[in-house]
Every structure is written in C-alpha cells, then in structure tokens.
Design a protein around this motif. Structure first.
Motif, mmCIF file in Angstrom:
data_model
loop_
_atom_site.group_PDB
_atom_site.id
_atom_site.type_symbol
_atom_site.label_atom_id
_atom_site.label_comp_id
_atom_site.label_asym_id
_atom_site.label_seq_id
_atom_site.Cartn_x
_atom_site.Cartn_y
_atom_site.Cartn_z
ATOM 1 N N SER A 265 -7.469 -4.650 -18.095
ATOM 2 C CA SER A 265 -7.400 -5.008 -16.592
ATOM 3 C C SER A 265 -6.735 -4.178 -15.891
ATOM 4 C CB SER A 265 -6.421 -6.347 -16.759
ATOM 5 O OG SER A 265 -5.183 -6.035 -16.954
ATOM 6 N N ARG A 266 -6.410 -2.852 -16.081
ATOM 7 C CA ARG A 266 -5.700 -2.011 -15.458
ATOM 8 C C ARG A 266 -6.776 -1.391 -14.563
ATOM 9 N NH1 ARG A 266 -5.849 0.674 -20.190
ATOM 10 N NH2 ARG A 266 -6.574 2.952 -20.535
ATOM 11 N N PRO A 274 -14.521 -9.938 -13.668
ATOM 12 C CA PRO A 274 -15.441 -11.013 -14.187
ATOM 13 C C PRO A 274 -15.688 -11.183 -15.585
ATOM 14 C CG PRO A 274 -16.401 -10.192 -12.235
ATOM 15 C CD PRO A 274 -15.243 -9.064 -12.886
ATOM 16 N N ALA A 275 -15.785 -9.828 -16.460
ATOM 17 C CA ALA A 275 -15.836 -9.924 -17.820
ATOM 18 C C ALA A 275 -14.741 -10.360 -18.526
ATOM 19 C CB ALA A 275 -16.438 -8.468 -18.314
ATOM 20 N N ILE A 276 -13.450 -9.825 -17.894
ATOM 21 C CA ILE A 276 -12.285 -10.333 -18.550
ATOM 22 C C ILE A 276 -11.942 -11.533 -18.644
ATOM 23 C CG2 ILE A 276 -9.675 -10.019 -18.484
ATOM 24 C CD1 ILE A 276 -10.001 -7.072 -17.769
ATOM 25 N N TYR A 277 -12.289 -12.187 -17.376
ATOM 26 C CA TYR A 277 -12.318 -13.544 -17.183
ATOM 27 C C TYR A 277 -13.014 -14.482 -18.152
ATOM 28 C CZ TYR A 277 -12.020 -18.111 -14.769
ATOM 29 O OH TYR A 277 -11.759 -19.309 -14.156
ATOM 30 N N ARG A 278 -14.326 -14.269 -18.248
ATOM 31 C CA ARG A 278 -15.152 -14.991 -19.038
ATOM 32 C C ARG A 278 -14.371 -14.598 -20.477
ATOM 33 N NH1 ARG A 278 -19.150 -12.347 -16.208
ATOM 34 N NH2 ARG A 278 -19.308 -10.908 -17.467
ATOM 35 N N ARG A 279 -14.226 -13.572 -20.992
ATOM 36 C CA ARG A 279 -13.713 -13.575 -22.478
ATOM 37 C C ARG A 279 -12.409 -14.008 -22.407
ATOM 38 N NH1 ARG A 279 -14.555 -13.751 -26.766
ATOM 39 N NH2 ARG A 279 -14.803 -11.965 -28.434
ATOM 40 N N ARG A 280 -11.549 -14.146 -21.704
ATOM 41 C CA ARG A 280 -9.979 -14.783 -21.592
ATOM 42 C C ARG A 280 -10.457 -16.361 -21.946
ATOM 43 N NH1 ARG A 280 -6.051 -16.919 -22.500
ATOM 44 N NH2 ARG A 280 -4.023 -16.331 -21.577
ATOM 45 N N GLN A 281 -11.504 -16.829 -21.134
ATOM 46 C CA GLN A 281 -11.688 -18.140 -21.337
ATOM 47 C C GLN A 281 -12.222 -18.568 -22.746
ATOM 48 O OE1 GLN A 281 -14.441 -18.832 -17.976
ATOM 49 N NE2 GLN A 281 -13.157 -20.446 -17.318
ATOM 50 N N GLN A 282 -13.070 -17.775 -23.412
ATOM 51 C CA GLN A 282 -13.516 -17.850 -24.681
ATOM 52 C C GLN A 282 -12.544 -17.932 -25.588
ATOM 53 O OE1 GLN A 282 -16.438 -14.826 -25.131
ATOM 54 N NE2 GLN A 282 -17.774 -15.722 -23.688
ATOM 55 N N LEU A 283 -11.478 -16.925 -25.461
ATOM 56 C CA LEU A 283 -10.285 -16.808 -26.448
ATOM 57 C C LEU A 283 -9.287 -17.837 -26.463
ATOM 58 C CD1 LEU A 283 -9.844 -12.805 -26.145
ATOM 59 C CD2 LEU A 283 -10.765 -14.128 -28.047
ATOM 60 N N SER A 284 -9.115 -18.239 -25.161
ATOM 61 C CA SER A 284 -8.051 -19.340 -24.967
ATOM 62 C C SER A 284 -8.569 -20.747 -24.991
ATOM 63 C CB SER A 284 -7.389 -19.052 -23.720
ATOM 64 O OG SER A 284 -8.290 -19.328 -22.449
ATOM 65 N N GLY A 286 -10.050 -22.156 -22.241
ATOM 66 C CA GLY A 286 -9.918 -22.726 -20.884
ATOM 67 C C GLY A 286 -9.834 -21.627 -19.849
ATOM 68 N N PRO A 287 -9.780 -22.163 -18.538
ATOM 69 C CA PRO A 287 -10.098 -20.942 -17.309
ATOM 70 C C PRO A 287 -8.540 -20.532 -17.160
ATOM 71 C CG PRO A 287 -10.229 -23.504 -16.646
ATOM 72 C CD PRO A 287 -10.223 -23.431 -18.212
ATOM 73 N N SER A 288 -8.757 -19.099 -16.777
ATOM 74 C CA SER A 288 -7.495 -18.592 -16.500
ATOM 75 C C SER A 288 -7.975 -17.250 -15.519
ATOM 76 C CB SER A 288 -6.881 -18.137 -17.721
ATOM 77 O OG SER A 288 -5.476 -17.529 -17.257
ATOM 78 N N SER A 289 -6.983 -17.370 -14.472
ATOM 79 C CA SER A 289 -7.290 -16.093 -13.625
ATOM 80 C C SER A 289 -6.414 -14.736 -13.876
ATOM 81 C CB SER A 289 -6.980 -16.321 -12.087
ATOM 82 O OG SER A 289 -5.624 -16.917 -11.975
ATOM 83 N N GLU A 290 -5.608 -15.045 -15.014
ATOM 84 C CA GLU A 290 -4.720 -13.811 -15.250
ATOM 85 C C GLU A 290 -4.754 -13.491 -16.788
ATOM 86 O OE1 GLU A 290 -0.032 -12.545 -15.157
ATOM 87 O OE2 GLU A 290 -0.784 -14.264 -14.032
ATOM 88 N N VAL A 291 -4.831 -12.281 -17.114
ATOM 89 C CA VAL A 291 -4.949 -12.140 -18.573
ATOM 90 C C VAL A 291 -3.576 -11.592 -18.949
ATOM 91 C CG1 VAL A 291 -5.594 -10.671 -20.248
ATOM 92 C CG2 VAL A 291 -7.041 -11.117 -18.546
ATOM 93 N N SER A 292 -2.874 -12.471 -19.967
ATOM 94 C CA SER A 292 -1.629 -12.228 -20.476
ATOM 95 C C SER A 292 -1.621 -11.202 -21.500
ATOM 96 C CB SER A 292 -0.834 -13.313 -20.615
ATOM 97 O OG SER A 292 -1.535 -13.935 -21.880
#
Length: 293
Positions: A265-266, A274-284, A286-292
């Motif tokens: 994300s840096r 957008p790619a991180i957002y979609r992948r983050r949703q798949q992993l978690s 649910g929707p999220s706008s921040e990668v932790s």
C-alpha cells in the motif's frame, strides 16, 4: 549360425570369436548369449558389435553396463543411458567422467531410475546444463536447491524456479536476485513469508512503527507530523514504483497476507489501491478501505 531356438551359450561363445563381424553382431544380439561372452564382445574393436549389445531386448547386467559406460564413443554411452534398466551406480560413474557430454548428463537426470544421490552429483557438476537439470528435478534435495540459487548461471537459478516442488526456503534465497522477483511472485509454491519478503521495505516498516506510536500522542494532529507523513509515504512510493508488476502479482497470489498488502500500500498508483481493496475484502470477508498490518 544356429537358430535362436537351439543355439547354446557354449556355441555362441565359440561364434563370438569368429573373424566375421556379421556373425559377432548376431551373437551380440542373441538371447542365449552368456554374460561373459557379452563382456568380451563389449570390448570388440568393431563399434557395430558394441552397438548391437545395446539393442538387446534383455536387461544388461551391472558388469556390462559398467564396461559400456567407459566406452570411448559418446554414442555408445548415449545408447546406454537410454536403457530402462540403467543402474544408479552406473549413472554416478557416467556423471563422474570428465569428458561426458552435457546432453548425456541431462539425459541421466531425466532417467526414470535417477536417485537423489545421482542428482546431487549432477548438481555439483562443472557442466551448467547438468546443474540446471538437477535444479529442475523434484528428487533433488532441498538443501542443494538452496545452494543452486547462487549458481553463476542464470538458467540454473531459473531451473530452481521450474522445480515442481521448489521449497519456500529456495524461493526465499532467490529473492536476492531482483530480476527473478516477478517469477517468484507468480510462483504457486510461494508462501506468505516469501511474498512478504518480496514487498518488504525496511524504511517503510520503521515508518509504520513510528506512525503507530505518534498516533498515541498529541502530536498526531499537528501540521508538522502531517508534512512528515506525506514526505515519508512519498519517498516510499517512489522507491516502490519499479516494483509495480511484482506488487500486482503478489496481490493476486492466493497466499498473500494482510502484512504483505500493508507494505504494498506504500505505492501510490491508480492500479494498486483498488487491487488491494478487492483482495482485502476477499481475505477478510467484508469491505474495508484500509489495509491493516
């Protein structure tokens, strides 16, 4: 010459001493020819007779394989290597020959009877083609694959990547070669640790840790901290720009971790967020706008 149905080993032994090369060739291929007679014919000066032995449908014993492995003609040794009953001990002898052809060494590595011991010898061979063949073989011991990662020849290093059971420790070692990063990122056997190491940035990691601490202090909302954050993230993004294709491959990898996504994300790029957002949703889930992390 006696027919195949009645020729005895003793009769064939006598015929093996004939001055006629045609007769000796027929003896060499005869099913009833004894091993001691074959050993004699394997030293015949007529190369066609030695080739005839290799056309026998019966298995060649160790003593005969060992003798033919020392034949001066490369094509005799090549035909021997193609024999399905070729013994690993003979393979080791062939691999130890200083003048062995690279193509024949590769053929040994591809033989159905090859063993980890033979592959170990090939992995340490002076011929880079032999080392590449060993690097690609699933029976080559993992510690040797890690050693081959540092081979001076690029095609040997890539051979490790092509190994169908390439261990994560070998992939980790390959990370020291930047030109292979995209291949590693796309490798089906790369695990979370490998993917995280591909996208890791020490300076950005330290920034994240300091940022977490600053969030707990009154300084978080100050203009100076905001300028510092913009400057640090801008520098991190600039350093990461050349890795965009690698980052995208890591994002799409089935074993990507949240920590890997956090480092990716840096990079400030329209394709990345957008790619991180979609992948983050798949992993978690649910929707999220921040990668932790």
């Amino acid at each position: 010459m006696p027919s195949a149905s009645c020729a005895t080993p003793d009769a064939l032994r006598l015929l093996a001493q004939s001055d006629a090369g045609k007769v000796r060739r027929r003896v060499a291929r005869h099913a009833n020819t004894a091993d001691d007679t074959l050993l004699l014919l394997a030293q015949d000066s007529d190369t066609d007779i030695r080739r005839a032995i290799l056309k026998r449908s019966q298995e060649l014993p160790y003593s005969l394989q060992r003798l033919l492995a020392d034949d001066a003609l490369p094509d005799i040794r090549s035909q021997l290597i193609l024999r399905p009953e070729l013994l690993p001990s003979v393979m080791l002898h062939l691999a130890a020959r200083a003048d062995e052809d690279e193509g024949q060494l590769v053929a040994i590595a591809q033989h159905a009877n090859v063993t980890p011991e033979v592959l170990t010898a090939l992995a340490r061979h002076a011929q880079s083609g032999a080392r590449r063949a060993a690097a690609e073989h699933p029976l080559t011991p993992a510690p040797l694959l890690v050693q081959l990662v540092n081979d001076p020849q690029d095609h040997v290093q890539r051979g490790v990547l092509r190994n169908p059971v390439c261990p994560p420790e070998a992939l980790m070692a390959l990370i020291r070669h930047p030109r292979l990063h995209l291949d590693i990122a796309q490798h089906p056997l790369a695990d979370g640790r490998v993917l995280e190491s591909l996208v890791y940035d020490g300076s950005y990691d330290r920034y994240i840790r300091v940022e977490r601490w600053v969030k707990t202090t009154p300084l978080w909302k100050t203009a100076s901290v905001e300028r510092w954050r913009r400057w640090m993230t801008s520098r991190a993004s600039q350093r990461a720009f050349a890795q965009r294709n690698v980052f995208m491959a890591v994002i799409e990898h089935e074993r990507v971790t949240l920590r890997a996504l956090r480092f990716i994300s840096r990079l400030n790029h329209p394709d990345i967020s957008p790619a991180i957002y979609r992948r983050r949703q798949q992993l978690s889930g649910g929707p999220s706008s921040e990668v932790s992390s």
